[in-house]
Design an enzyme around this catalytic site. Structure first.
Site, PDB file in Angstrom:
ATOM      1  N   THR A   9       0.957  -0.801   0.055  1.00  0.00           N
ATOM      2  CA  THR A   9       0.385   0.318   0.105  1.00  0.00           C
ATOM      3  C   THR A   9       0.690   1.337   0.321  1.00  0.00           C
ATOM      4  OG1 THR A   9      -1.397   1.265   0.974  1.00  0.00           O
ATOM      5  CG2 THR A   9      -0.349  -0.379   2.191  1.00  0.00           C
ATOM      6  N   ASP A  71      -7.178  -6.077   2.352  1.00  0.00           N
ATOM      7  CA  ASP A  71      -8.305  -5.491   1.610  1.00  0.00           C
ATOM      8  C   ASP A  71      -9.344  -5.551   2.961  1.00  0.00           C
ATOM      9  OD1 ASP A  71      -9.763  -4.451  -0.310  1.00  0.00           O
ATOM     10  OD2 ASP A  71     -10.642  -5.973  -1.293  1.00  0.00           O
TER      11      ASP A  71
END
Length: 202
Positions: A9, A71
């Site tokens: 990320t 997620d």
């Protein structure tokens, strides 16, 4: 020398959250910000697990590092599970947190308070450089507030009131949120997997 764990990320707030939760493990936590040659993996799966696994495996193979990907999303009962896997782009591909929150509030304008139940879901995938992957899941039940409140956190935190509390995630101290949040619960389950992956590494 600290061992390196790569997060798939560029979200700095996620890095800070993970650093706080995993601080005892003496890990050097990196993100894609520190490794600009690595591309972000497209989230095109049909579930939180599919997206997390794809991000973890492809990023681990590309970097040669142990990689953690998650997620996460908000599942609202009155909206048939929306926004779900589309939580980050609920109001559009480049939508801001504020735009996503406002769309959610608009859709729930006529929903009575006792029907505003929701939960945050987080699936974490951990992969080594060979693509061996394991997943864990954390869930935090709660409800959607009638208006945003608080300046902490990110995403839908100003609208989500966890079960047993009267304040939103964005109003709660970070230590409290990390203890009860979907990501905090998933990371607690992931901790032994992380320890095992790094066992014997230097």
């Amino acid at each position: 020398m600290p061992r390196e764990l790569l997060l798939a990320t560029r979200n700095r707030k996620k890095k800070l959250e993970l650093q706080e939760i995993l601080r005892e493990l003496n890990l050097n936590i990196l993100t894609l910000e520190e490794l600009p040659y690595l591309a972000e993996v497209e989230e095109d799966g049909n579930s939180f697990a599919e997206n997390a696994i794809k991000k973890a495996v492809l990023t681990a193979k590309a970097s040669g590092k142990i990689c953690l990907a998650d997620d996460s999303g908000l599942v609202v009962d009155a909206l048939g599970g929306q926004p779900g896997i589309y939580s980050a782009r609920f109001a559009g591909e480049l939508a801001s947190d504020e735009e996503n929150n406002q769309k959610l509030l608009k859709l729930m304008e006529m929903i009575e308070e006792d029907k505003r139940t929701a939960r945050f879901v987080c699936v974490i995938a951990l992969s080594d450089a060979q693509g061996n992957v394991e997943t864990v899941e954390g869930i935090c039940e709660g409800r959607i507030a009638l208006a945003t409140a608080g300046k902490g956190g990110f995403g839908y935190d100003p609208l989500f009131i966890p079960q047993g509390y009267t304040q939103s995630f964005a109003e709660l101290p970070s230590a409290t949120k990390n203890l009860i949040s979907h990501r905090g619960k998933a990371l607690e389950q992931a901790r032994p997997l992380i320890e095992r992956l790094f066992l014997g590494s230097t």
